[in-house]
Design a protein around this motif. Sequence first.
Motif, mmCIF file in Angstrom:
data_model
loop_
_atom_site.group_PDB
_atom_site.id
_atom_site.type_symbol
_atom_site.label_atom_id
_atom_site.label_comp_id
_atom_site.label_asym_id
_atom_site.label_seq_id
_atom_site.Cartn_x
_atom_site.Cartn_y
_atom_site.Cartn_z
ATOM 1 N N ALA A 1 -33.046 43.224 75.796
ATOM 2 C CA ALA A 1 -33.384 42.014 75.048
ATOM 3 C C ALA A 1 -34.791 42.101 74.492
ATOM 4 N N LEU A 2 -35.644 42.875 75.155
ATOM 5 C CA LEU A 2 -37.017 43.062 74.682
ATOM 6 C C LEU A 2 -37.027 43.664 73.280
ATOM 7 N N ALA A 3 -36.148 44.644 73.038
ATOM 8 C CA ALA A 3 -36.061 45.271 71.718
ATOM 9 C C ALA A 3 -35.648 44.258 70.656
ATOM 10 N N VAL A 4 -34.712 43.390 70.996
ATOM 11 C CA VAL A 4 -34.240 42.377 70.048
ATOM 12 C C VAL A 4 -35.354 41.385 69.728
ATOM 13 N N GLU A 5 -36.060 40.925 70.746
ATOM 14 C CA GLU A 5 -37.114 39.942 70.535
ATOM 15 C C GLU A 5 -38.262 40.509 69.697
ATOM 16 N N ARG A 6 -38.518 41.804 69.823
ATOM 17 C CA ARG A 6 -39.632 42.407 69.092
ATOM 18 C C ARG A 6 -39.259 42.850 67.681
ATOM 19 N N HIS A 7 -38.044 43.350 67.493
ATOM 20 C CA HIS A 7 -37.752 44.062 66.253
ATOM 21 C C HIS A 7 -36.620 43.483 65.410
ATOM 22 N N ALA A 8 -35.758 42.653 65.978
ATOM 23 C CA ALA A 8 -34.593 42.183 65.217
ATOM 24 C C ALA A 8 -34.990 41.361 64.000
ATOM 25 N N LEU A 9 -35.938 40.444 64.167
ATOM 26 C CA LEU A 9 -36.292 39.560 63.057
ATOM 27 C C LEU A 9 -36.975 40.301 61.905
ATOM 28 N N PRO A 10 -38.005 41.136 62.143
ATOM 29 C CA PRO A 10 -38.597 41.862 61.008
ATOM 30 C C PRO A 10 -37.621 42.809 60.329
ATOM 31 N N LEU A 11 -36.718 43.422 61.105
ATOM 32 C CA LEU A 11 -35.708 44.280 60.485
ATOM 33 C C LEU A 11 -34.743 43.445 59.648
ATOM 34 N N LEU A 12 -34.369 42.279 60.158
ATOM 35 C CA LEU A 12 -33.468 41.396 59.425
ATOM 36 C C LEU A 12 -34.074 40.986 58.086
ATOM 37 N N GLU A 13 -35.366 40.738 58.050
ATOM 38 C CA GLU A 13 -36.027 40.371 56.796
ATOM 39 C C GLU A 13 -35.913 41.496 55.770
ATOM 40 N N HIS A 14 -36.104 42.741 56.199
ATOM 41 C CA HIS A 14 -35.975 43.873 55.277
ATOM 42 C C HIS A 14 -34.527 44.049 54.810
ATOM 43 N N ILE A 15 -33.581 43.852 55.724
ATOM 44 C CA ILE A 15 -32.167 43.984 55.352
ATOM 45 C C ILE A 15 -31.788 42.896 54.344
ATOM 46 N N ARG A 16 -32.264 41.673 54.566
ATOM 47 C CA ARG A 16 -31.937 40.578 53.656
ATOM 48 C C ARG A 16 -32.450 40.868 52.253
ATOM 49 N N GLU A 17 -33.635 41.413 52.138
ATOM 50 C CA GLU A 17 -34.172 41.762 50.820
ATOM 51 C C GLU A 17 -33.253 42.745 50.099
ATOM 52 N N GLN A 18 -32.718 43.703 50.850
ATOM 53 C CA GLN A 18 -31.847 44.719 50.243
ATOM 54 C C GLN A 18 -30.518 44.121 49.790
ATOM 55 N N ILE A 19 -29.899 43.304 50.647
ATOM 56 C CA ILE A 19 -28.566 42.801 50.295
ATOM 57 C C ILE A 19 -28.642 41.744 49.192
ATOM 58 N N GLN A 20 -29.774 41.036 49.075
ATOM 59 C CA GLN A 20 -29.917 40.079 47.975
ATOM 60 C C GLN A 20 -29.883 40.783 46.626
ATOM 61 N N ARG A 21 -30.438 41.989 46.582
ATOM 62 C CA ARG A 21 -30.413 42.765 45.333
ATOM 63 C C ARG A 21 -28.998 43.199 44.973
ATOM 64 N N GLU A 22 -28.147 43.323 45.968
ATOM 65 C CA GLU A 22 -26.761 43.741 45.717
ATOM 66 C C GLU A 22 -25.831 42.562 45.437
ATOM 67 N N ASN A 23 -26.340 41.337 45.622
ATOM 68 C CA ASN A 23 -25.539 40.117 45.415
ATOM 69 C C ASN A 23 -24.329 40.050 46.333
ATOM 70 N N TRP A 24 -24.472 40.553 47.545
ATOM 71 C CA TRP A 24 -23.404 40.452 48.531
ATOM 72 C C TRP A 24 -23.480 39.093 49.225
#
Length: 275
Positions: free
Chosen positions: A132-155
Amino acid sequence: MTSPEEAAMADKPAIDNPWQTLRQLTPARIALGRAGSSLTTRAQLDFQFAHAQARDAVHLALAIEPLAKRIQALGLECLSLHSAAADRQSYLQRPDLGRRLDEASAERLQAYAANHPNGFDLAIVIADGLSALAVERHALPLLEHIREQIQRENWTLAPITLVEQGRVAIADEIAETLKARMVVILLGERPGLSSPDSLGLYFTYAPKTGLNDASRNCISNIRQEGLGYPLAAHRLLYLLREACRRKLSGIQLKDEADMPVLDQATVQQRNFLLE
């Protein structure tokens, strides 16, 4: 006669390893030195500390509510679910229970899906996994980068689902219920003695209950000292695009993404061999 090594030990019980300077360039346990035929006290204590960190990471509970609020602050819808493993002990002893939702979560997800019959292009699941430590530290910043990518694809993106006591395969049930064409699950990897907070990412095209690991693609060691968020998101986008084009994922889909050249400000860690 006294050997040079014995004479040196008389003045300094701990013998340094000649690779000592390389320790500044890697978290790996190299050049630990020795005292006689044993590890030095410092090396032994460091090992015990790392082992305790790994054990704590496995048993640490994921703070679901704070994470859900942070995700909602990004403007993303969020659903909190639970696997069939009632507690951490059940999760560790019964891996099968962590691969499916409990009855209440399954009903809640089905009710949501009934109001969205057209489904989604992509579902993103976040589960505690084995750290859970990995999720609390890294999930949100990674999610922000993923969201930027998928918005460009209009998914179209399904609500982010947070799962307590979840394993990789639970993403298939969630995505199948939501009628998602693709699913990505972020979860904590098994802690190592130098990486108690390593985040893993698993991607599946056309997910459905019962698939095995041969149907998934994995990107691992996502953390500051490992694979940085921008590169992880870049590699995932390649897999998503190729999966849509070729209608498959898993062992038939290889990660052949060209790594972008990053400027100095975004480099997480330099390779000393390339200096």
